[in-house]
Design a protein around this motif. Structure first.
Motif, PDB file in Angstrom:
ATOM      1  N   PRO A  50       0.823  -1.217   0.000  1.00  0.00           N
ATOM      2  CA  PRO A  50       0.000   0.000   0.000  1.00  0.00           C
ATOM      3  C   PRO A  50       0.857   1.267   0.000  1.00  0.00           C
ATOM      4  O   PRO A  50       0.499   2.267  -0.623  1.00  0.00           O
ATOM      5  CB  PRO A  50      -0.825  -0.129   1.282  1.00  0.00           C
ATOM      6  N   HIS A  51       1.989   1.223   0.714  1.00  0.00           N
ATOM      7  CA  HIS A  51       2.849   2.399   0.782  1.00  0.00           C
ATOM      8  C   HIS A  51       3.466   2.717  -0.574  1.00  0.00           C
ATOM      9  O   HIS A  51       3.689   3.889  -0.910  1.00  0.00           O
ATOM     10  CB  HIS A  51       3.945   2.193   1.821  1.00  0.00           C
ATOM     11  N   ASP A  52       3.736   1.682  -1.376  1.00  0.00           N
ATOM     12  CA  ASP A  52       4.265   1.911  -2.724  1.00  0.00           C
ATOM     13  C   ASP A  52       3.304   2.751  -3.558  1.00  0.00           C
ATOM     14  O   ASP A  52       3.733   3.587  -4.366  1.00  0.00           O
ATOM     15  CB  ASP A  52       4.522   0.581  -3.428  1.00  0.00           C
ATOM     16  N   VAL A  53       2.014   2.514  -3.401  1.00  0.00           N
ATOM     17  CA  VAL A  53       1.018   3.288  -4.137  1.00  0.00           C
ATOM     18  C   VAL A  53       1.184   4.770  -3.824  1.00  0.00           C
ATOM     19  O   VAL A  53       1.281   5.617  -4.716  1.00  0.00           O
ATOM     20  CB  VAL A  53      -0.413   2.827  -3.790  1.00  0.00           C
ATOM     21  N   GLN A  54       1.225   5.083  -2.548  1.00  0.00           N
ATOM     22  CA  GLN A  54       1.343   6.477  -2.122  1.00  0.00           C
ATOM     23  C   GLN A  54       2.658   7.097  -2.561  1.00  0.00           C
ATOM     24  O   GLN A  54       2.710   8.231  -3.055  1.00  0.00           O
ATOM     25  CB  GLN A  54       1.201   6.552  -0.604  1.00  0.00           C
ATOM     26  N   LEU A  55       3.729   6.334  -2.449  1.00  0.00           N
ATOM     27  CA  LEU A  55       5.054   6.871  -2.746  1.00  0.00           C
ATOM     28  C   LEU A  55       5.231   7.145  -4.242  1.00  0.00           C
ATOM     29  O   LEU A  55       5.748   8.199  -4.635  1.00  0.00           O
ATOM     30  CB  LEU A  55       6.116   5.883  -2.255  1.00  0.00           C
ATOM     31  N   ILE A  56       4.798   6.212  -5.077  1.00  0.00           N
ATOM     32  CA  ILE A  56       5.002   6.371  -6.517  1.00  0.00           C
ATOM     33  C   ILE A  56       4.233   7.566  -7.065  1.00  0.00           C
ATOM     34  O   ILE A  56       4.758   8.365  -7.845  1.00  0.00           O
ATOM     35  CB  ILE A  56       4.625   5.072  -7.244  1.00  0.00           C
ATOM     36  N   PHE A  57       2.992   7.728  -6.664  1.00  0.00           N
ATOM     37  CA  PHE A  57       2.222   8.863  -7.163  1.00  0.00           C
ATOM     38  C   PHE A  57       2.727  10.181  -6.584  1.00  0.00           C
ATOM     39  O   PHE A  57       2.741  11.206  -7.279  1.00  0.00           O
ATOM     40  CB  PHE A  57       0.735   8.670  -6.866  1.00  0.00           C
ATOM     41  N   SER A  58       3.168  10.158  -5.347  1.00  0.00           N
ATOM     42  CA  SER A  58       3.685  11.386  -4.738  1.00  0.00           C
ATOM     43  C   SER A  58       4.979  11.844  -5.397  1.00  0.00           C
ATOM     44  O   SER A  58       5.299  13.030  -5.400  1.00  0.00           O
ATOM     45  CB  SER A  58       3.920  11.180  -3.239  1.00  0.00           C
ATOM     46  N   ARG A  59       5.737  10.918  -5.965  1.00  0.00           N
ATOM     47  CA  ARG A  59       7.010  11.266  -6.611  1.00  0.00           C
ATOM     48  C   ARG A  59       6.821  11.828  -8.014  1.00  0.00           C
ATOM     49  O   ARG A  59       7.786  12.298  -8.620  1.00  0.00           O
ATOM     50  CB  ARG A  59       7.907  10.028  -6.681  1.00  0.00           C
ATOM     51  N   SER A  60       5.615  11.783  -8.547  1.00  0.00           N
ATOM     52  CA  SER A  60       5.373  12.303  -9.892  1.00  0.00           C
ATOM     53  C   SER A  60       5.390  13.828  -9.867  1.00  0.00           C
ATOM     54  O   SER A  60       4.526  14.468  -9.262  1.00  0.00           O
ATOM     55  CB  SER A  60       4.018  11.806 -10.417  1.00  0.00           C
ATOM     56  N   ALA A  61       6.369  14.417 -10.553  1.00  0.00           N
ATOM     57  CA  ALA A  61       6.466  15.881 -10.612  1.00  0.00           C
ATOM     58  C   ALA A  61       5.256  16.480 -11.315  1.00  0.00           C
ATOM     59  O   ALA A  61       4.766  17.556 -10.919  1.00  0.00           O
ATOM     60  CB  ALA A  61       7.751  16.285 -11.326  1.00  0.00           C
ATOM     61  N   ASP A  62       4.753  15.803 -12.343  1.00  0.00           N
ATOM     62  CA  ASP A  62       3.594  16.320 -13.074  1.00  0.00           C
ATOM     63  C   ASP A  62       2.342  16.309 -12.200  1.00  0.00           C
ATOM     64  O   ASP A  62       1.537  17.249 -12.236  1.00  0.00           O
ATOM     65  CB  ASP A  62       3.365  15.490 -14.333  1.00  0.00           C
ATOM     66  N   LEU A  63       2.189  15.263 -11.399  1.00  0.00           N
ATOM     67  CA  LEU A  63       1.037  15.182 -10.512  1.00  0.00           C
ATOM     68  C   LEU A  63       1.138  16.218  -9.391  1.00  0.00           C
ATOM     69  O   LEU A  63       0.147  16.868  -9.031  1.00  0.00           O
ATOM     70  CB  LEU A  63       0.937  13.771  -9.941  1.00  0.00           C
ATOM     71  N   GLN A  64       2.334  16.378  -8.848  1.00  0.00           N
ATOM     72  CA  GLN A  64       2.537  17.402  -7.830  1.00  0.00           C
ATOM     73  C   GLN A  64       2.204  18.782  -8.385  1.00  0.00           C
ATOM     74  O   GLN A  64       1.549  19.601  -7.727  1.00  0.00           O
ATOM     75  CB  GLN A  64       3.987  17.366  -7.329  1.00  0.00           C
ATOM     76  N   GLN A  65       2.670  19.059  -9.603  1.00  0.00           N
ATOM     77  CA  GLN A  65       2.413  20.362 -10.215  1.00  0.00           C
ATOM     78  C   GLN A  65       0.927  20.562 -10.455  1.00  0.00           C
ATOM     79  O   GLN A  65       0.399  21.674 -10.276  1.00  0.00           O
ATOM     80  CB  GLN A  65       3.177  20.486 -11.531  1.00  0.00           C
ATOM     81  N   PHE A  66       0.221  19.498 -10.864  1.00  0.00           N
ATOM     82  CA  PHE A  66      -1.212  19.623 -11.095  1.00  0.00           C
ATOM     83  C   PHE A  66      -1.929  20.065  -9.831  1.00  0.00           C
ATOM     84  O   PHE A  66      -2.748  20.995  -9.855  1.00  0.00           O
ATOM     85  CB  PHE A  66      -1.803  18.297 -11.588  1.00  0.00           C
ATOM     86  N   PHE A  67      -1.635  19.411  -8.707  1.00  0.00           N
ATOM     87  CA  PHE A  67      -2.322  19.766  -7.466  1.00  0.00           C
ATOM     88  C   PHE A  67      -1.914  21.158  -6.982  1.00  0.00           C
ATOM     89  O   PHE A  67      -2.735  21.888  -6.405  1.00  0.00           O
ATOM     90  CB  PHE A  67      -2.052  18.718  -6.394  1.00  0.00           C
TER      91      PHE A  67
END
Length: 344
Positions: A88-105
């Motif tokens: 479950p932690h991998d799910v959170q970590l992988i998406f949090s590391r996405s620069a594009d996703l971080q920028q979107f939010f």
């Protein structure tokens, strides 16, 4: 944003497409090879072929499975999320590391969730493991284990329609790149035509190396990181070539080279299904990602994964899912730093 920022506003029109829509797309495509605009009626000549490609691309997108929630909680309940992530932690970590996703939010403070494309490498490995053969438990049963790696999230939007419009643009990008690459590879003739094709080849290497907003590699990842020095050299050579092209007269050989590019684009868009496709693969997996048969007694789930075959040099194959990521899943940059320190 990428060089081909396809913004198709308004509701989608039924085929046949309006000439205005298709000619606008043609003008965007020619940003990949700006000198195509020197040809008379280039947009009108490309438009009907683009209509064929657009119908094909939209059919592909309509067949992509609906987005799945990507969260640590979904790991326990959704067999797709469970199969693609180790914990479950991998799910959170992988998406949090996405620069594009971080920028979107960061740029969408009112958004409670994001819709995105998750690109991955899907591999299979044959190994010996524990399994039932009849009523006997054995430790040397030959098994196939499926593994998902190199998770990348580069394309995201506020909702599914917005995401699908971006996917549509990347697919059309990919077809355009393939058509221009075919023209560059087949360039023959006298010096002026060779110069035209050489400049096109450099432009394509630059665009594919940048990997931002151009084609399917920019959407699904998997490409090697571009060499900064090589990219700088290409950028300088392109700037010089474009400057020379603006001041030089358009010779007959140059026109012939540009006509070859336009013809290659027309051919590629008219027969898009021969140049780009996505496949659905049905597979049954246990909770340990072991491939099982329909008659297996072990608990397993019947899954369907979507894979894109991306032409190019070299060609690539990437498996992908559409996902919906709640804002609450995202770790702060400080938390990400703390996670990184744990591995130092």
């Amino acid at each position: 944003m990428g060089i081909l920022n396809w913004r198709l506003n308004g509701r989608r029109r039924a085929s046949p497409h309006s000439s205005r829509e298709l000619e606008a797309l043609a003008q965007e495509i020619c940003r990949l090879s700006p000198r195509l605009r020197l040809l008379p009626r280039y947009a009108q000549r490309l438009a009907p072929h683009l209509g064929t490609a657009l119908d094909y691309v939209r059919t592909l997108i309509a067949g992509i499975p609906a987005p799945r929630e990507a969260s640590p909680q979904a790991w326990a309940t959704d067999p797709y999320v469970h199969a693609c992530f180790g914990t479950p932690h991998d799910v959170q970590l992988i998406f949090s590391r996405s620069a594009d996703l971080q920028q979107f939010f960061e740029t969408s403070p009112d958004a409670t969730e994001a819709f995105a494309v998750l690109g991955m490498d899907m591999t299979e490995k044959r190994t010996l493991g524990v399994g039932l053969e009849g009523d006997v438990m054995r430790t040397d049963v030959l098994q196939t284990i499926v593994n998902f790696s190199d998770h990348q999230v580069r394309l995201c939007g506020r909702d599914k329609p917005a995401l699908c419009r971006q996917i549509e643009g990347r697919m059309l990008d990919q077809l355009a790149l393939q058509g221009l690459a075919s023209a560059a590879a087949g360039g023959v003739g006298r010096d002026r035509r060779l110069q035209e094709m050489a400049l096109l080849g450099k432009r394509l290497r630059f665009l594919e190396g940048e990997g931002e907003g151009v084609g399917m590699r920019a959407m699904l990842g998997g490409a090697a990181a571009p060499d900064p020095d090589e990219q700088a050299r290409l950028r300088a050579q392109l700037a010089e070539g474009d400057a020379n092209a603006r001041t030089a007269s358009v010779s007959k050989d140059s026109v012939n080279a540009l006509e070859s590019q336009l013809l290659s684009l027309q051919t590629t868009f008219s027969d898009a299904k021969s140049y780009f496709f996505i496949e659905r693969r049905h597979i049954r997996l246990s909770r340990m990602n072991v491939v099982t048969g329909e008659d297996s007694m072990s608990p397993s789930d019947a899954l369907e994964f979507t894979t894109a075959s991306i032409p190019g040099d070299p060609p690539a194959t990437r498996t992908f899912l559409l996902v919906r990521i709640p804002r609450a899943v995202m770790l702060t940059r400080m938390r990400l730093l703390e996670e990184a320190e744990r591995y130092l």
